[in-house]
Design a protein around this motif. Structure first.
Motif, short mmCIF file in Angstrom:
data_model
loop_
_atom_site.label_atom_id
_atom_site.label_comp_id
_atom_site.label_asym_id
_atom_site.label_seq_id
_atom_site.Cartn_x
_atom_site.Cartn_y
_atom_site.Cartn_z
N VAL A 225 39.27 47.68 22.90
CA VAL A 225 39.78 46.37 22.50
C VAL A 225 41.25 46.53 22.12
CG1 VAL A 225 39.54 44.39 20.98
CG2 VAL A 225 37.51 45.70 21.63
N THR A 226 42.10 45.74 22.76
CA THR A 226 43.54 45.76 22.48
C THR A 226 44.01 44.34 22.20
OG1 THR A 226 44.06 45.54 24.83
CG2 THR A 226 43.93 47.78 23.94
N GLU A 227 45.23 44.24 21.69
CA GLU A 227 45.86 42.94 21.48
C GLU A 227 46.59 42.52 22.74
OE1 GLU A 227 49.50 41.05 18.83
OE2 GLU A 227 48.30 42.69 17.98
N LEU A 228 46.43 41.27 23.13
CA LEU A 228 47.18 40.75 24.27
C LEU A 228 48.66 40.75 23.92
CD1 LEU A 228 47.06 39.51 27.10
CD2 LEU A 228 46.90 37.26 26.02
N SER A 229 49.44 41.50 24.68
CA SER A 229 50.83 41.70 24.31
C SER A 229 51.66 41.94 25.55
CB SER A 229 50.94 42.90 23.35
OG SER A 229 52.27 43.28 23.15
N ASP A 230 52.98 41.64 25.44
CA ASP A 230 53.92 41.92 26.52
C ASP A 230 54.44 43.34 26.45
OD1 ASP A 230 53.69 39.33 27.52
OD2 ASP A 230 55.30 38.57 26.22
N ALA A 231 54.05 44.06 25.42
CA ALA A 231 54.52 45.44 25.26
C ALA A 231 53.99 46.31 26.38
CB ALA A 231 54.07 45.99 23.91
N GLU A 232 54.75 47.36 26.68
CA GLU A 232 54.35 48.27 27.76
C GLU A 232 53.00 48.91 27.46
OE1 GLU A 232 56.01 52.32 29.99
OE2 GLU A 232 57.39 51.02 28.86
N GLU A 233 52.76 49.20 26.19
CA GLU A 233 51.47 49.75 25.76
C GLU A 233 50.88 48.81 24.71
OE1 GLU A 233 49.63 53.82 23.78
OE2 GLU A 233 51.60 53.85 24.76
N ALA A 234 49.80 48.14 25.06
CA ALA A 234 49.20 47.15 24.17
C ALA A 234 48.65 47.82 22.92
CB ALA A 234 48.09 46.40 24.89
N PRO A 235 48.87 47.22 21.74
CA PRO A 235 48.33 47.79 20.50
C PRO A 235 46.81 47.78 20.51
CG PRO A 235 50.00 46.10 20.05
CD PRO A 235 49.66 46.00 21.51
N VAL A 236 46.21 48.90 20.10
CA VAL A 236 44.75 48.96 19.98
C VAL A 236 44.33 48.31 18.68
CG1 VAL A 236 44.61 51.06 21.36
CG2 VAL A 236 44.78 51.23 18.87
N LEU A 237 43.13 47.78 18.65
CA LEU A 237 42.63 47.07 17.47
C LEU A 237 41.42 47.80 16.89
CD1 LEU A 237 42.90 43.37 18.72
CD2 LEU A 237 44.47 44.62 17.22
N GLU A 238 41.52 48.15 15.61
CA GLU A 238 40.44 48.83 14.90
C GLU A 238 39.58 47.82 14.14
OE1 GLU A 238 39.87 52.40 11.56
OE2 GLU A 238 41.87 51.64 12.08
#
Length: 311
Positions: A225-238
């Motif tokens: 599960v990650t955050e929908l993001s424009d970043a090259e590497e999407a932040p993971v969600l804990e």
């Protein structure tokens, strides 16, 4: 009846039984097979609790063809706190086979997302096993941030054990390898009293919920599960709450993502499920018509959308 078993703790939990026997089809139900027992957990939310501790003292299993009349006998013993452990209990009368009888201390929160604890490794008579009993003591919940430790009472004492029915029965047969997973669902077994904050919690009620799954007819759902993001590497969600929902709307089990945003739910019967991902501050996401195939792993990933902060 010859009894020889190896033991494993499947809590908070899950239990894996590996059985192997003779190769001749005509001898499938004769002789002995081999059994390993493992434990895993459908985890309790991590935001408040640091440890959920239990001591497993004994695990035994019942041959299905010896179960007639045993349930009534067990029911008559429920709640008998002062019964003599050396008296004519069902296990002493030959209805149950001991898989392990060594005190094993476990923190159920370490048995999540595919982590297992091997409790038994044993040779047992070939046959169909329809019931496992898990004997526990020393139950406690430790809150985070020095919120305190709560020692809990075991329902019905530790005399008769927690009964976990295996449906369909686990067949220990020649030439086959069969796995049984016991999933100790912590989030449903430990019910907070008083409130949902560290300051308001006054204790926990222990109402054990353990699901037995024959792994030969079960599968796994896992993913990230990650955050929908424009970043090259999407932040993971804990700590994303993952719920597995049956077609009738019943919640089968729950888990939560780890610090890497990963989750895994083992021991699911083959079939179709809905998977729901929820986290405060994000829109819930749902995957429907997720098919679980026996002996296989189904991947379901989520990208959660952050809810804009209100001005």
């Amino acid at each position: 009846m010859k009894r020889k078993l190896n033991g494993f703790l499947a809590f908070a939990a899950a239990l894996l039984l590996l059985a192997t026997g003779c190769s001749d089809e005509n001898d499938r139900m004769a002789g002995e097979g081999h059994l390993n027992v493992y434990l895993t957990d459908a985890p309790f939310p991590y935001d408040l609790v640091s440890e959920v501790n239990v001591t497993i003292t004994k695990i035994d299993a019942r041959l299905a063809d010896e179960g007639d009349g045993m349930d009534e006998m067990e029911d008559s013993m429920e709640g008998t706190e002062e019964s003599d452990p050396e008296s004519d209990t069902p296990e002493n009368q030959g209805g149950f086979i001991t898989l392990m009888e060594t005190e094993t201390d476990l923190n159920l929160l370490t048995l999540t997302n595919g982590n297992l604890e091997l409790l038994a490794d044993i040779d047992i008579p070939a046959g169909a096993y329809d019931l496992v009993r898990v004997h526990v003591q020393g139950i406690s919940v430790v809150l985070k941030d020095d919120g305190g430790t709560f020692d809990l009472k075991v329902p019905s004492g530790s005399q008769t054990g927690i009964k976990v029915f295996i449906e369909p029965s686990l067949v220990v047969a020649g030439g086959l390898s069969t796995d049984l997973l016991l999933d100790f669902d912590v989030s449903r077994s430990f019910v907070a009293k008083g409130g949902n904050t560290l300051e308001s919690i006054t204790g926990f009620n222990f109402k054990p919920v353990i699901k037995a799954s024959n792994m030969s007819v079960a599968g796994t759902i896992s993913g990230f599960v990650t955050e929908l993001s424009d970043a090259e590497e999407a932040p993971v969600l804990e700590d994303v709450q993952i719920s597995i929902i049956a077609p009738d709307g019943t919640v089968v089990t729950t888990t939560a993502t780890n610090p890497e945003g990963a989750y895994a739910v083992m021991g699911l019967d083959a079939g179709t499920y809905t998977v729901l991902a929820e986290l405060d501050g994000y829109e819930a996401a749902e995957a429907s018509e997720v098919t679980v195939v026996a002996g296989n792993r189904t991947s379901v990933n989520f990208e959660l959308v952050a809810i804009p902060a209100e001005n």
